[in-house]
Design an enzyme around this catalytic site. Structure first.
Site, PDB file in Angstrom:
ATOM      1  N   ASP A 115     -18.233 -12.554 -21.219  1.00  0.00           N
ATOM      2  CA  ASP A 115     -18.871 -12.513 -19.834  1.00  0.00           C
ATOM      3  C   ASP A 115     -20.369 -12.840 -19.889  1.00  0.00           C
ATOM      4  O   ASP A 115     -20.743 -13.830 -19.051  1.00  0.00           O
ATOM      5  CB  ASP A 115     -18.562 -11.043 -19.257  1.00  0.00           C
ATOM      6  CG  ASP A 115     -17.276 -10.556 -19.376  1.00  0.00           C
ATOM      7  OD1 ASP A 115     -16.391 -11.545 -19.612  1.00  0.00           O
ATOM      8  OD2 ASP A 115     -17.031  -9.425 -19.052  1.00  0.00           O
TER       9      ASP A 115
ATOM     10  N   GLU B 292       4.224 -11.489  -5.946  1.00  0.00           N
ATOM     11  CA  GLU B 292       3.199 -11.500  -6.735  1.00  0.00           C
ATOM     12  C   GLU B 292       3.620 -11.237  -8.376  1.00  0.00           C
ATOM     13  O   GLU B 292       2.867 -11.297  -9.219  1.00  0.00           O
ATOM     14  CB  GLU B 292       1.704 -10.986  -6.373  1.00  0.00           C
ATOM     15  CG  GLU B 292       1.982  -9.302  -6.352  1.00  0.00           C
ATOM     16  CD  GLU B 292       2.691  -8.615  -4.987  1.00  0.00           C
ATOM     17  OE1 GLU B 292       3.391  -9.336  -4.355  1.00  0.00           O
ATOM     18  OE2 GLU B 292       2.459  -7.430  -4.838  1.00  0.00           O
TER      19      GLU B 292
ATOM     20  N   LYS C 212     -11.249 -12.357 -15.314  1.00  0.00           N
ATOM     21  CA  LYS C 212     -11.362 -12.691 -16.969  1.00  0.00           C
ATOM     22  C   LYS C 212     -10.744 -13.908 -17.274  1.00  0.00           C
ATOM     23  O   LYS C 212     -11.704 -14.793 -17.942  1.00  0.00           O
ATOM     24  CB  LYS C 212     -10.938 -11.383 -17.704  1.00  0.00           C
ATOM     25  CG  LYS C 212     -11.273 -11.515 -18.965  1.00  0.00           C
ATOM     26  CD  LYS C 212     -12.736 -10.719 -19.306  1.00  0.00           C
ATOM     27  CE  LYS C 212     -13.205 -10.643 -20.633  1.00  0.00           C
ATOM     28  NZ  LYS C 212     -14.396  -9.801 -20.767  1.00  0.00           N
TER      29      LYS C 212
ATOM     30  N   CYS D  41       5.280  -6.200   1.423  1.00  0.00           N
ATOM     31  CA  CYS D  41       5.842  -4.823   1.513  1.00  0.00           C
ATOM     32  C   CYS D  41       5.000  -3.987   2.665  1.00  0.00           C
ATOM     33  O   CYS D  41       5.423  -4.321   3.736  1.00  0.00           O
ATOM     34  CB  CYS D  41       5.284  -4.189   0.145  1.00  0.00           C
ATOM     35  SG  CYS D  41       6.114  -2.782  -0.109  1.00  0.00           S
ATOM     36  N   TYR D  42       4.216  -3.056   2.350  1.00  0.00           N
ATOM     37  CA  TYR D  42       3.507  -2.421   3.459  1.00  0.00           C
ATOM     38  C   TYR D  42       2.969  -3.508   4.473  1.00  0.00           C
ATOM     39  O   TYR D  42       2.952  -3.265   5.822  1.00  0.00           O
ATOM     40  CB  TYR D  42       2.326  -1.343   2.954  1.00  0.00           C
ATOM     41  CG  TYR D  42       1.641  -0.839   3.969  1.00  0.00           C
ATOM     42  CD1 TYR D  42       2.220   0.477   4.517  1.00  0.00           C
ATOM     43  CD2 TYR D  42       0.414  -1.253   4.543  1.00  0.00           C
ATOM     44  CE1 TYR D  42       1.222   1.178   5.523  1.00  0.00           C
ATOM     45  CE2 TYR D  42      -0.262  -0.722   5.524  1.00  0.00           C
ATOM     46  CZ  TYR D  42      -0.026   0.713   5.892  1.00  0.00           C
ATOM     47  OH  TYR D  42      -0.370   1.078   7.105  1.00  0.00           O
TER      48      TYR D  42
ATOM     49  N   HIS E  93       7.958  -8.158  -3.579  1.00  0.00           N
ATOM     50  CA  HIS E  93       6.622  -8.336  -4.361  1.00  0.00           C
ATOM     51  C   HIS E  93       6.646  -9.886  -4.896  1.00  0.00           C
ATOM     52  O   HIS E  93       7.052 -10.036  -5.830  1.00  0.00           O
ATOM     53  CB  HIS E  93       6.093  -7.508  -5.129  1.00  0.00           C
ATOM     54  CG  HIS E  93       5.907  -6.157  -4.407  1.00  0.00           C
ATOM     55  ND1 HIS E  93       4.642  -5.927  -4.057  1.00  0.00           N
ATOM     56  CD2 HIS E  93       6.665  -5.030  -4.192  1.00  0.00           C
ATOM     57  CE1 HIS E  93       4.632  -4.772  -3.553  1.00  0.00           C
ATOM     58  NE2 HIS E  93       5.872  -4.082  -3.492  1.00  0.00           N
TER      59      HIS E  93
ATOM     60  N   GLY F 131     -22.893 -10.419 -26.747  1.00  0.00           N
ATOM     61  CA  GLY F 131     -21.935 -10.792 -27.738  1.00  0.00           C
ATOM     62  C   GLY F 131     -20.718 -11.137 -27.086  1.00  0.00           C
ATOM     63  O   GLY F 131     -19.738 -11.904 -27.667  1.00  0.00           O
TER      64      GLY F 131
ATOM     65  N   GLY G  59       0.595  -1.192  -0.060  1.00  0.00           N
ATOM     66  CA  GLY G  59      -0.054   0.034   0.076  1.00  0.00           C
ATOM     67  C   GLY G  59       0.751   1.390  -0.001  1.00  0.00           C
ATOM     68  O   GLY G  59       2.127   1.282   0.373  1.00  0.00           O
TER      69      GLY G  59
END
Ligand code: XMP
Length: 553
Positions: free
Chosen positions: A269, A213, A409, A120-121, A211, A266, A93
Site C-alpha cells: 500500500d 454479489e 487491495k 435482499c433487505y 445475493h 515495505g 442488512g
C-alpha cells in the site's frame, strides 16, 4: 457472520455521528469530498444498510468497470443528487423492513429518476416503501436455493434460465416479499420466496431477494452487468489507467508545489501510494522509512534497496526503535498499543520533517476497507483502529494525502502493476503498520520483538521454500503472553509458545485459515523450537475471519 444489531445499535448514532457518516457524500456536484476516483466515468452508489456484503457489491460493480462507492443508509436525496450517480444499489442488512425503526431510504430518493437495484433487505425496502408488502416467512431461506424464472424474466433475468433451470442462487433471509410495489412484475420465485425478483423497468425499480454479489449465485455478475448497462446506461470507462490519471490530477491539485513526505513500510500500500505521488509531484516527494524496531527480519535493508534502486529517489531512514519501545513499555491493551505506535510514527515523521523543513503533506497508503472498518463512512462498529486512520494523534501537524482511500487491495495491486512497480513489491504479503507490536501479545519489549522476528522469518522462509507464498494472503508468527512446560535434552523448559497464522483471502475482509501441508508445518515447528531460544512449543491457528481477525490484536 454479523450479529443483528440491537435496538440501541440501530438507534444509536447521535446527530454528530450521523453528520460524520454522511460527510462522505459531498454537497458539491461531481465529486466526493473524500477523494472520489470516478474521474469522468459513471458512478454507482451502494447504500449500506449494514450488510456484510456491501463491499462485495461495490467490488462487483467496479469489476464491470463502473466506479462505485458505499454511502450510509442515512444519505439524503439532495446528497445523492449532488453526486449524479447513474444508478443506486440498496444493500442487504440485518433489520426487518416491516418493523418500526428499521433503517429506511429517504423517500425522495425514489423520485430522483435514478435506477435502483435492491438486494435482499434493499429489495424488501423498495417493496415496503412503495406500496408492496413484506412479512416474516414461515421459514428462513439460507444458502443455496433453486430459482425459477417466470414470464420473460424481465431485463435482469431474461434468457438466464437457458443456462440452467432452475437457477442456483444464494439466499440469506427470514422475511420475504409478499407483494412487490404496484406496477412491478414478479420475475422469479423459489419454493420459499414467492417474490424472488421483481422489476418495474418503466420506473427503474429492480429487486432481488437473493445475493447476486456472492459467487454461489452463478449468474450474479451477469445480473450486475445488465443492471449497469441496460437499466443505468453505464459505460465501462473506469479502468486502471483512468484511475492513474484521476488520482494524479487530484494529488497535483492537493499538493500544488509543496513538499510531501511518504512513510514506506515495505508493504504494497505505501509503495503504491508513494509511486502514485511520485508520478504526480516528482521530487517534491521524500520517502521516509521509520525503523520502528518492529519490522520483519532484514526489512529495512530490503526496502531501502528496492526503493532507491527502483524509484531512483533517496530514502531517508529514521531510526526510532528506542522511542517506539519506550512508548510501548508497560502497554498491553491492543488499542492502546495501536495509539502509541500511531503517535510514534507521527513523531518520527516530524523528526524526519526537520530534515525536509518545508514538507506540508504526509502520504499514507490507507485503503477503502480501512476507512470502512474504522467506521469513517458507514457508522459500522469499529473493529480495530488502523493506525493510519483511527489512531492518529489529535495534534497531527501534517495534511494527509491518501490517494488509495477509495480502493480495495486487489485494485491497489493492479494499480501498482500499472505504475510499473516490480512484482515482488506488488505481490508482497500485507504487513500492518503497527508491525510486530500487534503480534506480540502483552508487553512489547526488544527481547520479545527479537524472538518473534526470528520465528517469523522461519515461518515465511519455509512457506517460500514450499512454493506456497503466492497462494497465501498472509503468513506470520504470533508470540502469546503465556508460558508452557517442555522438555529438551532431558531438561525441563518453561518457555513461550509460538502461534503460526496463515490465511487465504482476496481482500482481508474475510479470510480462511490456510490448509498448509503437514510437512510444511512440521518443518516450521521443528526449526522454530530448535533455532529460536525461549520458544518451546508451536501451535497453528485454525480460525477463519470472521469470527477471528487476521492479526491477533
Ligand atoms: P485484521 O486483523 O483486521 O486485518 O483482520 C486485516 C488486514 O489489515 C492488516 N492490518 C493493518 N494494516 N494498519 C495497516 O496498514 C493497521 O493498523 C492494520 N491492522 C491490521 C492486516 O495485516 C490484514 O492484512
Amino acid at each position: 457472520m454479523k450479529t443483528p444489531p440491537t435496538a440501541a445499535d440501530r438507534g444509536a448514532p447521535g446527530a454528530a455521528a450521523a453528520e460524520a457518516r454522511t460527510a462522505v457524500v459531498a454537497d458539491d456536484a461531481g465529486g466526493s469530498a473524500d477523494g472520489s476516483l470516478s474521474g469522468d466515468s459513471d458512478t454507482v452508489l451502494v447504500v449500506d444498510f449494514g450488510a456484510q456484503y456491501s463491499q462485495l457489491i461495490a467490488r462487483r460493480v467496479r469489476q464491470c468497470r463502473v466506479y462505485s462507492e458505499i454511502v450510509p443508509a442515512a444519505v439524503t436525496a439532495s446528497q445523492i443528487a449532488a453526486r449524479r450517480p447513474c444508478g443506486l444499489i440498496l444493500s442487504g442488512g440485518p433489520a426487518s423492513a416491516h418493523v418500526d425503526g428499521a433503517p429506511r431510504l429517504d423517500p425522495e430518493i425514489y423520485e430522483l429518476g435514478v435506477p435502483i437495484l435492491g438486494i435482499c433487505y434493499g429489495a424488501q425496502l423498495i417493496a415496503e416503501q412503495l406500496g408492496g408488502s413484506v412479512a416474516p416467512n414461515e421459514r428462513g431461506e439460507y444458502g443455496r436455493a433453486e430459482m425459477t424464472v417466470g414470464g420473460d424474466g424481465g431485463l435482469l433475468l431474461a434468457g438466464l434460465s437457458s443456462q440452467s433451470s432452475p437457477l442456483p442462487v444464494w439466499m440469506s433471509h427470514f422475511d420475504a416479499i409478499v407483494s412487490p410495489p404496484p406496477g412491478a412484475a414478479v420475475t422469479a420465485e423459489t419454493p420459499a420466496s414467492p417474490v424472488a425478483a421483481f422489476e418495474d423497468a418503466g420506473r427503474g425499480l429492480y429487486g432481488v431477494q437473493f445475493h447476486p454479489e456472492v459467487e454461489h449465485t452463478a449468474c450474479g455478475q451477469e445480473i450486475f452487468e445488465r443492471f449497469l448497462r441496460q437499466a443505468c446506461g453505464a459505460g465501462s470507462g473506469w479502468s486502471m489507467d483512468s484511475i492513474v490519471e484521476t488520482a494524479t490530477a487530484a494529488i497535483r491539485g492537493q499538493v500544488g508545489d509543496a513538499r510531501a513526505i511518504c512513510g514506506l513500510s515495505g508493504g504494497v500500500d505505501s509503495a503504491v501510494a508513494a509511486a502514485l505521488v511520485h508520478r504526480a509531484v516528482g521530487d517534491q516527494l521524500t520517502c521516509v522509512l521509520v525503523d520502528t524496531g518492529l519490522l520483519r527480519m532484514n526489512e529495512a535493508a530490503a526496502v531501502q534497496e528496492a526503493f532507491s534502486s527502483h524509484f531512483g529517489i533517496e530514502l531517508m531512514l529514521e531510526d526510532a526503535a528506542d522511542e517506539f519501545f519506550a512508548a510501548l513499555a508497560g502497554v498491553t491493551d491492543p488499542e492502546a498499543k495501536r495509539r502509541a505506535v500511531g503517535e510514534q510514527f507521527i513523531r518520527a515523521f516530524e523528526r524526519a520533517r526537520s530534515r525536509v523543513p518545508d514538507a506540508k503533506f504526509l502520504v499514507q497508503g490507507t485503503l477503502y476497507p480501512d476507512v470502512i472498518e474504522s467506521g469513517a463512512t458507514t457508522g459500522s462498529s469499529t473493529i480495530k483502529s488502523h493506525h493510519n486512520v483511527g489512531g492518529l494523534p489529535a495534534d497531527l501537524d501534517f495534511e494527509l494525502v491518501e490517494p488509495l482511500r477509495m480502493l480495495f487491495k486487489d485494485e491497489v495491486r493492479l494499480l501498482g502493476a500499472e505504475l510499473g512497480l516490480p512484482s515482488e513489491i506488488v505481490h508482497r504479503q500485507p504487513f500492518p503498520g503497527p508491525g510486530l507490536a500487534v503480534r506480540i501479545i502483552g508487553e512489547v519489549t526488544p527481547d520479545a520483538a527479537e524472538t518473534l522476528r526470528r520465528a517469523d522469518a522461519i515461518v515465511r522462509e519455509e512457506l517460500r521454500e514450499a512454493g506456497l507464498e503466492r497462494d497465501i494472503w498472509q503468513s506470520f508468527a504470533v508470540l502469546p503472553d503465556i508460558r508452557t512446560v517442555g522438555v529438551m535434552g532431558d531438561e525441563r523448559t518453561y518457555g513461550r509458545p509460538l502461534v503460526i497464522r496463515a490465511v487465504t483471502s482476496s481482500d482481508a475482509m474475510t479470510a480462511d485459515w490456510a490448509r498448509l501441508p503437514y510437512d510444511v508445518l512440521e518443518a516450521m515447528s521443528s526449526r522454530v523450537v530448535a533455532e529460536v531460544s525461549g520458544v518451546n512449543r508451536v501451535v497453528y491457528d485454525i480460525t477463519s475471519k470472521p469470527p477471528a481477525t487476521i492479526e491477533w490484536e
